[in-house]
Design a protein around this motif. Structure first.
Motif, mmCIF file in Angstrom:
data_model
loop_
_atom_site.group_PDB
_atom_site.id
_atom_site.type_symbol
_atom_site.label_atom_id
_atom_site.label_comp_id
_atom_site.label_asym_id
_atom_site.label_seq_id
_atom_site.Cartn_x
_atom_site.Cartn_y
_atom_site.Cartn_z
ATOM 1 N N ILE A 15 -22.469 -10.961 24.658
ATOM 2 C CA ILE A 15 -23.630 -10.850 23.766
ATOM 3 C C ILE A 15 -24.670 -9.975 24.447
ATOM 4 O O ILE A 15 -25.127 -10.296 25.547
ATOM 5 C CB ILE A 15 -24.258 -12.232 23.461
ATOM 6 N N ASP A 16 -25.004 -8.862 23.804
ATOM 7 C CA ASP A 16 -26.135 -8.065 24.298
ATOM 8 C C ASP A 16 -27.397 -8.794 23.872
ATOM 9 O O ASP A 16 -27.562 -9.103 22.682
ATOM 10 C CB ASP A 16 -26.129 -6.656 23.683
ATOM 11 N N ASP A 17 -28.277 -9.082 24.831
ATOM 12 C CA ASP A 17 -29.505 -9.829 24.592
ATOM 13 C C ASP A 17 -29.200 -11.233 24.049
ATOM 14 O O ASP A 17 -29.571 -11.579 22.938
ATOM 15 C CB ASP A 17 -30.432 -9.066 23.638
ATOM 16 N N PRO A 18 -28.504 -12.068 24.843
ATOM 17 C CA PRO A 18 -28.079 -13.387 24.360
ATOM 18 C C PRO A 18 -29.227 -14.293 23.920
ATOM 19 O O PRO A 18 -29.018 -15.182 23.089
ATOM 20 C CB PRO A 18 -27.319 -13.990 25.540
ATOM 21 N N ASP A 19 -30.422 -14.087 24.431
ATOM 22 C CA ASP A 19 -31.563 -14.907 24.023
ATOM 23 C C ASP A 19 -32.363 -14.276 22.889
ATOM 24 O O ASP A 19 -33.390 -14.813 22.478
ATOM 25 C CB ASP A 19 -32.468 -15.183 25.230
ATOM 26 N N PHE A 20 -31.900 -13.122 22.396
ATOM 27 C CA PHE A 20 -32.498 -12.397 21.261
ATOM 28 C C PHE A 20 -33.996 -12.190 21.449
ATOM 29 O O PHE A 20 -34.802 -12.488 20.590
ATOM 30 C CB PHE A 20 -32.198 -13.137 19.961
ATOM 31 N N GLN A 21 -34.355 -11.651 22.620
ATOM 32 C CA GLN A 21 -35.753 -11.391 22.947
ATOM 33 C C GLN A 21 -36.244 -10.053 22.389
ATOM 34 O O GLN A 21 -37.424 -9.865 22.167
ATOM 35 C CB GLN A 21 -35.948 -11.404 24.471
ATOM 36 N N SER A 22 -35.326 -9.113 22.164
ATOM 37 C CA SER A 22 -35.710 -7.795 21.660
ATOM 38 C C SER A 22 -35.535 -7.764 20.140
ATOM 39 O O SER A 22 -35.333 -8.792 19.506
ATOM 40 C CB SER A 22 -34.846 -6.706 22.321
ATOM 41 N N LYS A 23 -35.577 -6.579 19.566
ATOM 42 C CA LYS A 23 -35.450 -6.418 18.111
ATOM 43 C C LYS A 23 -34.001 -6.470 17.637
ATOM 44 O O LYS A 23 -33.733 -6.529 16.448
ATOM 45 C CB LYS A 23 -36.071 -5.084 17.667
ATOM 46 N N MET A 24 -33.031 -6.398 18.582
ATOM 47 C CA MET A 24 -31.633 -6.397 18.178
ATOM 48 C C MET A 24 -30.762 -7.183 19.150
ATOM 49 O O MET A 24 -30.983 -7.155 20.348
ATOM 50 C CB MET A 24 -31.099 -4.974 18.080
ATOM 51 N N GLN A 25 -29.791 -7.853 18.572
ATOM 52 C CA GLN A 25 -28.789 -8.569 19.355
ATOM 53 C C GLN A 25 -27.415 -8.164 18.819
ATOM 54 O O GLN A 25 -27.238 -7.991 17.614
ATOM 55 C CB GLN A 25 -28.957 -10.079 19.186
ATOM 56 N N THR A 26 -26.444 -8.007 19.727
ATOM 57 C CA THR A 26 -25.093 -7.630 19.317
ATOM 58 C C THR A 26 -24.072 -8.588 19.900
ATOM 59 O O THR A 26 -24.096 -8.864 21.105
ATOM 60 C CB THR A 26 -24.760 -6.190 19.780
ATOM 61 N N LEU A 27 -23.185 -9.091 19.037
ATOM 62 C CA LEU A 27 -22.037 -9.862 19.479
ATOM 63 C C LEU A 27 -20.885 -8.874 19.652
ATOM 64 O O LEU A 27 -20.493 -8.205 18.697
ATOM 65 C CB LEU A 27 -21.637 -10.922 18.450
ATOM 66 N N LEU A 28 -20.354 -8.776 20.851
ATOM 67 C CA LEU A 28 -19.275 -7.840 21.166
ATOM 68 C C LEU A 28 -17.938 -8.549 20.957
ATOM 69 O O LEU A 28 -17.228 -8.883 21.904
ATOM 70 C CB LEU A 28 -19.436 -7.322 22.591
ATOM 71 N N ILE A 29 -17.591 -8.769 19.713
ATOM 72 C CA ILE A 29 -16.438 -9.575 19.345
ATOM 73 C C ILE A 29 -15.134 -8.942 19.834
ATOM 74 O O ILE A 29 -14.276 -9.611 20.402
ATOM 75 C CB ILE A 29 -16.393 -9.788 17.820
ATOM 76 N N GLY A 30 -14.974 -7.652 19.592
ATOM 77 C CA GLY A 30 -13.757 -6.962 20.025
ATOM 78 C C GLY A 30 -13.554 -7.057 21.525
ATOM 79 O O GLY A 30 -12.438 -7.289 21.996
ATOM 80 N N ASN A 31 -14.622 -6.896 22.280
ATOM 81 C CA ASN A 31 -14.530 -7.031 23.741
ATOM 82 C C ASN A 31 -14.106 -8.441 24.134
ATOM 83 O O ASN A 31 -13.257 -8.626 25.006
ATOM 84 C CB ASN A 31 -15.857 -6.693 24.404
ATOM 85 N N ALA A 32 -14.702 -9.430 23.492
ATOM 86 C CA ALA A 32 -14.381 -10.814 23.817
ATOM 87 C C ALA A 32 -12.920 -11.142 23.518
ATOM 88 O O ALA A 32 -12.311 -11.957 24.210
ATOM 89 C CB ALA A 32 -15.301 -11.759 23.045
ATOM 90 N N LEU A 33 -12.363 -10.484 22.497
ATOM 91 C CA LEU A 33 -10.967 -10.721 22.121
ATOM 92 C C LEU A 33 -9.991 -9.828 22.866
ATOM 93 O O LEU A 33 -8.785 -9.991 22.741
ATOM 94 C CB LEU A 33 -10.788 -10.523 20.613
#
Length: 154
Positions: A15-33
């Motif tokens: 998860i980019d920015d797992p605490d969602f402190q900025s304006k955007m958060q990304t779940l890197l699903i493909g990477n995780a799989l």
């Protein structure tokens, strides 16, 4: 090996920015799989935020599904309204600059999928920057060499 993952239990390292402190958060699903040829992300863009810097790709094909919310798609200098259920294709080999902007009042949720291309070059026209992704090299277009040729006899 088949791998199953629920996005509600996404490992923090994917998860980019797992605490969602900025304006955007990304779940890197493909990477995780462990996906190798494609990437699959879910982007969450807060009101007033942008998904990425305005950019194009030299080789990468992309597909977007607006899962929730509304906003603007900035594409090749135009702004188009987007909303839940809209799908967008960015074909491979066409340097189509793009960026999502959340001008709505709720989080804009985007399914973002595409190909992983080893020699893809990203261009950022607002900043006059070229990024050679697999080499991690960034160049300012304004510093380009004029008159250079690959001809060894000139």
């Amino acid at each position: 090996m088949k791998k199953i993952l629920n996005i509600d239990n996404m490992p923090r390292e994917h998860i980019d920015d797992p605490d969602f402190q900025s304006k955007m958060q990304t779940l890197l699903i493909g990477n995780a799989l462990g996906c190798e040829k494609i990437y699959v992300n879910i982007d969450y863009v807060k009101p007033g935020g942008k998904s990425v810097k305005y950019h194009s790709h030299s080789k990468q094909e992309e597909f977007f599904l607006i899962m929730q919310g509304s906003g603007l798609l900035r594409m090749n200098g135009e702004e188009v309204s987007i909303k839940t259920g809209d799908v967008i294709s960015k074909p491979a080999g066409q340097e189509i600059a793009h960026q999502f902007i959340n001008n709505g009042s709720e989080i804009l949720q985007i399914l973002d999928a595409g190909t992983r291309e080893k020699d893809d070059i990203a261009t950022y026209p607002d900043e006059n920057v070229v990024f050679i992704r697999n080499k991690g090299l960034v160049f300012d277009i304004k510093d380009c060499m004029k008159g250079w040729t690959s001809d060894p006899n000139s």
